[in-house]
Scaffold this active site. Structure first.
Site, PDB file in Angstrom:
ATOM      1  N   LYS A  17      84.177 106.543 148.714  1.00  7.98           N
ATOM      2  CA  LYS A  17      83.382 105.582 148.332  1.00  7.98           C
ATOM      3  C   LYS A  17      84.104 104.357 147.582  1.00  7.98           C
ATOM      4  O   LYS A  17      83.787 103.210 147.961  1.00  7.98           O
ATOM      5  CB  LYS A  17      82.190 106.319 147.296  1.00  7.98           C
ATOM      6  CG  LYS A  17      81.642 107.332 147.936  1.00  7.98           C
ATOM      7  CD  LYS A  17      80.379 107.933 146.954  1.00  7.98           C
ATOM      8  CE  LYS A  17      81.035 108.349 145.712  1.00  7.98           C
ATOM      9  NZ  LYS A  17      81.763 109.588 145.619  1.00  7.98           N
ATOM     10  N   ARG A  92      72.342 109.206 142.350  1.00  6.02           N
ATOM     11  CA  ARG A  92      72.963 110.479 142.579  1.00  6.02           C
ATOM     12  C   ARG A  92      72.007 111.851 142.565  1.00  6.02           C
ATOM     13  O   ARG A  92      72.259 112.750 142.738  1.00  6.02           O
ATOM     14  CB  ARG A  92      73.868 110.371 141.525  1.00  6.02           C
ATOM     15  CG  ARG A  92      75.382 110.761 141.841  1.00  6.02           C
ATOM     16  CD  ARG A  92      76.188 110.748 141.025  1.00  6.02           C
ATOM     17  NE  ARG A  92      77.427 111.129 140.896  1.00  6.02           N
ATOM     18  CZ  ARG A  92      78.704 110.394 141.058  1.00  6.02           C
ATOM     19  NH1 ARG A  92      78.512 108.941 141.155  1.00  6.02           N
ATOM     20  NH2 ARG A  92      79.732 111.042 141.304  1.00  6.02           N
ATOM     21  N   ARG A 131      95.336 111.615 143.892  1.00  2.00           N
ATOM     22  CA  ARG A 131      94.795 110.330 143.558  1.00  2.00           C
ATOM     23  C   ARG A 131      95.444 109.856 142.157  1.00  2.00           C
ATOM     24  O   ARG A 131      95.562 110.558 141.178  1.00  2.00           O
ATOM     25  CB  ARG A 131      93.238 110.252 143.368  1.00  2.00           C
ATOM     26  CG  ARG A 131      92.693 109.354 142.567  1.00  2.00           C
ATOM     27  CD  ARG A 131      91.340 108.760 142.899  1.00  2.00           C
ATOM     28  NE  ARG A 131      90.540 109.739 142.403  1.00  2.00           N
ATOM     29  CZ  ARG A 131      89.100 109.877 142.361  1.00  2.00           C
ATOM     30  NH1 ARG A 131      88.438 108.965 143.110  1.00  2.00           N
ATOM     31  NH2 ARG A 131      88.413 110.998 141.821  1.00  2.00           N
ATOM     32  N   ARG A 164      93.099 110.925 137.104  1.00  2.86           N
ATOM     33  CA  ARG A 164      91.670 110.968 136.396  1.00  2.86           C
ATOM     34  C   ARG A 164      91.598 112.151 135.652  1.00  2.86           C
ATOM     35  O   ARG A 164      91.871 113.106 136.150  1.00  2.86           O
ATOM     36  CB  ARG A 164      90.526 110.500 137.252  1.00  2.86           C
ATOM     37  CG  ARG A 164      90.121 109.247 137.174  1.00  2.86           C
ATOM     38  CD  ARG A 164      89.148 108.742 138.061  1.00  2.86           C
ATOM     39  NE  ARG A 164      88.008 109.695 138.555  1.00  2.86           N
ATOM     40  CZ  ARG A 164      86.908 109.416 139.304  1.00  2.86           C
ATOM     41  NH1 ARG A 164      86.976 108.458 139.854  1.00  2.86           N
ATOM     42  NH2 ARG A 164      85.986 110.395 139.477  1.00  2.86           N
ATOM     43  N   ARG A 175      82.239 119.396 140.013  1.00 11.64           N
ATOM     44  CA  ARG A 175      81.808 117.992 140.650  1.00 11.64           C
ATOM     45  C   ARG A 175      81.030 118.271 142.069  1.00 11.64           C
ATOM     46  O   ARG A 175      80.018 117.823 142.487  1.00 11.64           O
ATOM     47  CB  ARG A 175      82.776 117.028 140.633  1.00 11.64           C
ATOM     48  CG  ARG A 175      82.939 116.294 139.137  1.00 11.64           C
ATOM     49  CD  ARG A 175      84.444 115.643 139.049  1.00 11.64           C
ATOM     50  NE  ARG A 175      84.523 114.558 140.126  1.00 11.64           N
ATOM     51  CZ  ARG A 175      85.661 113.952 140.580  1.00 11.64           C
ATOM     52  NH1 ARG A 175      86.801 114.377 140.253  1.00 11.64           N
ATOM     53  NH2 ARG A 175      85.703 112.874 141.333  1.00 11.64           N
TER      54      ARG A 175
HETATM   55  P1  AP5 Z   1      88.190 107.269 146.385  1.00 14.62           P
HETATM   56  O1  AP5 Z   1      87.851 105.976 147.231  1.00 14.62           O
HETATM   57  O2  AP5 Z   1      88.646 107.217 145.053  1.00 14.62           O
HETATM   58  O3  AP5 Z   1      87.010 108.202 146.745  1.00 14.62           O
HETATM   59  P2  AP5 Z   1      85.422 108.242 145.680  1.00 14.62           P
HETATM   60  O4  AP5 Z   1      84.279 108.893 146.883  1.00 14.62           O
HETATM   61  O5  AP5 Z   1      85.172 107.099 145.161  1.00 14.62           O
HETATM   62  O6  AP5 Z   1      85.591 109.541 144.857  1.00 14.62           O
HETATM   63  P3  AP5 Z   1      85.178 109.791 143.236  1.00 14.62           P
HETATM   64  O7  AP5 Z   1      85.993 110.929 142.690  1.00 14.62           O
HETATM   65  O8  AP5 Z   1      85.397 108.359 142.465  1.00 14.62           O
HETATM   66  O9  AP5 Z   1      83.676 110.112 143.465  1.00 14.62           O
HETATM   67  P4  AP5 Z   1      82.742 110.667 142.377  1.00 14.62           P
HETATM   68  O10 AP5 Z   1      81.415 110.419 143.006  1.00 14.62           O
HETATM   69  O11 AP5 Z   1      83.145 112.191 141.954  1.00 14.62           O
HETATM   70  O12 AP5 Z   1      83.131 109.813 141.121  1.00 14.62           O
HETATM   71  P5  AP5 Z   1      82.450 108.616 140.323  1.00 14.62           P
HETATM   72  O13 AP5 Z   1      83.612 107.697 139.717  1.00 14.62           O
HETATM   73  O14 AP5 Z   1      81.412 107.910 141.078  1.00 14.62           O
HETATM   74  O15 AP5 Z   1      89.141 108.300 147.259  1.00 14.62           O
HETATM   75  C1  AP5 Z   1      89.882 109.540 146.772  1.00 14.62           C
HETATM   76  C2  AP5 Z   1      91.027 109.600 146.819  1.00 14.62           C
HETATM   77  O16 AP5 Z   1      91.605 109.716 148.126  1.00 14.62           O
HETATM   78  C3  AP5 Z   1      92.016 108.297 146.604  1.00 14.62           C
HETATM   79  O17 AP5 Z   1      93.354 108.789 146.129  1.00 14.62           O
HETATM   80  C4  AP5 Z   1      91.891 107.451 147.854  1.00 14.62           C
HETATM   81  O18 AP5 Z   1      93.075 106.641 147.843  1.00 14.62           O
HETATM   82  C5  AP5 Z   1      92.239 108.667 148.931  1.00 14.62           C
HETATM   83  N1  AP5 Z   1      91.523 108.307 150.012  1.00 14.62           N
HETATM   84  C6  AP5 Z   1      90.320 107.571 150.365  1.00 14.62           C
HETATM   85  N2  AP5 Z   1      89.886 107.565 151.478  1.00 14.62           N
HETATM   86  C7  AP5 Z   1      90.764 108.510 152.212  1.00 14.62           C
HETATM   87  C8  AP5 Z   1      90.880 108.887 153.570  1.00 14.62           C
HETATM   88  N3  AP5 Z   1      89.943 108.408 154.378  1.00 14.62           N
HETATM   89  N4  AP5 Z   1      91.844 109.613 153.555  1.00 14.62           N
HETATM   90  C9  AP5 Z   1      92.837 110.011 152.811  1.00 14.62           C
HETATM   91  N5  AP5 Z   1      92.901 109.770 151.807  1.00 14.62           N
HETATM   92  C10 AP5 Z   1      91.920 109.001 151.327  1.00 14.62           C
HETATM   93  O19 AP5 Z   1      81.582 109.482 139.147  1.00 14.62           O
HETATM   94  C11 AP5 Z   1      82.475 110.149 138.001  1.00 14.62           C
HETATM   95  C12 AP5 Z   1      81.546 110.664 137.306  1.00 14.62           C
HETATM   96  O20 AP5 Z   1      80.656 110.026 136.403  1.00 14.62           O
HETATM   97  C13 AP5 Z   1      80.533 111.926 137.795  1.00 14.62           C
HETATM   98  O21 AP5 Z   1      80.948 113.157 137.879  1.00 14.62           O
HETATM   99  C14 AP5 Z   1      79.444 111.665 136.747  1.00 14.62           C
HETATM  100  O22 AP5 Z   1      79.652 112.565 135.673  1.00 14.62           O
HETATM  101  C15 AP5 Z   1      79.453 110.316 136.357  1.00 14.62           C
HETATM  102  N6  AP5 Z   1      78.546 109.609 136.933  1.00 14.62           N
HETATM  103  C16 AP5 Z   1      78.699 108.400 137.797  1.00 14.62           C
HETATM  104  N7  AP5 Z   1      77.704 107.965 138.485  1.00 14.62           N
HETATM  105  C17 AP5 Z   1      76.788 108.743 137.977  1.00 14.62           C
HETATM  106  C18 AP5 Z   1      75.322 108.554 138.319  1.00 14.62           C
HETATM  107  N8  AP5 Z   1      74.764 107.671 139.078  1.00 14.62           N
HETATM  108  N9  AP5 Z   1      74.558 109.561 137.617  1.00 14.62           N
HETATM  109  C19 AP5 Z   1      74.803 110.467 136.930  1.00 14.62           C
HETATM  110  N10 AP5 Z   1      76.182 110.553 136.599  1.00 14.62           N
HETATM  111  C20 AP5 Z   1      76.977 109.716 137.138  1.00 14.62           C
HETATM  112 MG    MG Z   2      85.061 106.379 143.196  1.00 12.83          MG
END
Ligand code: AP5
Ligand code: MG
Length: 220
Positions: A17, A92, A131, A164, A175
């Site tokens: 994402k 979410r 990552r 992270r 997660r």
């Molecule tokens: P990356 O692009 O970083 O993936 P992502 O989908 O953004 O993954 P996240 O881990 O950030 O998602 P998340 O939803 O768990 O975390 P968030 O920060 O939103 O890609 C991942 C890796 O793969 C990178 O190294 C990249 O280079 C690589 N990559 C990308 N595409 C690839 C491909 N096609 N092939 C190979 N490699 C690839 O949330 C974190 C925490 O915050 C949550 O757990 C929760 O506690 C809280 N939170 C956030 N939003 C909310 C909400 N709305 N409500 C409640 N809690 C929330």
């Molecule tokens: Mg992300």
């Protein structure tokens, strides 16, 4: 001149994402709003919000809806969102999605498209351990595909890259469980509204970008 786009990017943790949102934000010149990045910035600065969010994030749970919704409401009211936005990691839960609908209605607008990036759990668990992220500018890298990640210094701002804290295998599994229980139902929610478009997240990041460009009618 690009038409206004109000987009949500859905997908499991590690589906890509953030990677895709950064590319699209640059291409469309609209803000990338990541609730995860907002929380991590608050954790880094040790704000009261950061202290609260950290307890949930460290265990792989969601930060409570009432906290998260307020943050997004304030962010969407900022002037740079007038020309569109990309929401990454919000909504979410069904409750967050319903609140977003109401928020946008109050602003006299609505979503144009919800892009779901699809990737299986096994791939995600393997992917997330590689990552590396920049704690200063939030840039995202991967050890397998990026020389910058292997060097450990952000190519955009020069800061030292980190892993992270929630990318440990155990927390990633939590997660993923949280995602399947609470976020996956949004796929049907947006399908029912005729807004959902699915793209593959298991190929290369460039493959996913190409699919997204295609559904949005963008050229390289
Ligand atoms: P990356 O692009 O970083 O993936 P992502 O989908 O953004 O993954 P996240 O881990 O950030 O998602 P998340 O939803 O768990 O975390 P968030 O920060 O939103 O890609 C991942 C890796 O793969 C990178 O190294 C990249 O280079 C690589 N990559 C990308 N595409 C690839 C491909 N096609 N092939 C190979 N490699 C690839 O949330 C974190 C925490 O915050 C949550 O757990 C929760 O506690 C809280 N939170 C956030 N939003 C909310 C909400 N709305 N409500 C409640 N809690 C929330
Ligand atoms: Mg992300």
């Amino acid at each position: 001149m690009q038409s206004i786009m109000r987009l949500v990017i859905l997908g499991a943790p590690g589906a890509g994402k953030g990677t895709q949102a950064v590319i699209l934000s640059k291409k469309l010149q609209i803000p990338h709003i990541s609730t995860g990045d907002i929380f991590r910035s608050n954790i880094k600065n040790e704000t009261p919000l950061g202290k609260l969010a950290k307890q949930y994030i460290d265990s792989g749970a969601l930060v409570p809806d009432e906290v998260t919704v307020g943050i997004v409401k304030d962010r969407l009211a900022e002037p740079d969102c007038i020309n569109g936005f990309i929401l990454d990691g919000f909504p979410r839960t069904i409750r967050q999605a319903e609140t977003l609908d109401r928020m946008l209605e109050e602003l006299g607008t609505k979503l144009d498209m919800v892009i779901d990036i699809e990737a299986g759990d096994d791939i995600i668990i393997k992917r997330l351990t590689g990552r590396r992220v920049c704690p200063e500018c939030t840039a995202i890298y991967h050890l397998r595909t990026s020389e910058t990640a292997r060097r450990g210094i952000c190519e955009k701002c020069g800061a030292k890259l980190i892993q992270r804290e929630d990318d440990s295998e155990e927390t990633v599994k939590n997660r993923l469980k949280t995602y399947h229980d609470q976020t996956e139902p949004l796929i049907s929610y947006y399908e029912g509204k005729g807004l959902l478009v699915r793209v593959g997240g298991e190929g290369s990041a460039a493959d996913t970008t190409a699919e997204i460009y295609q559904v949005l009618g963008l050229t390289e």
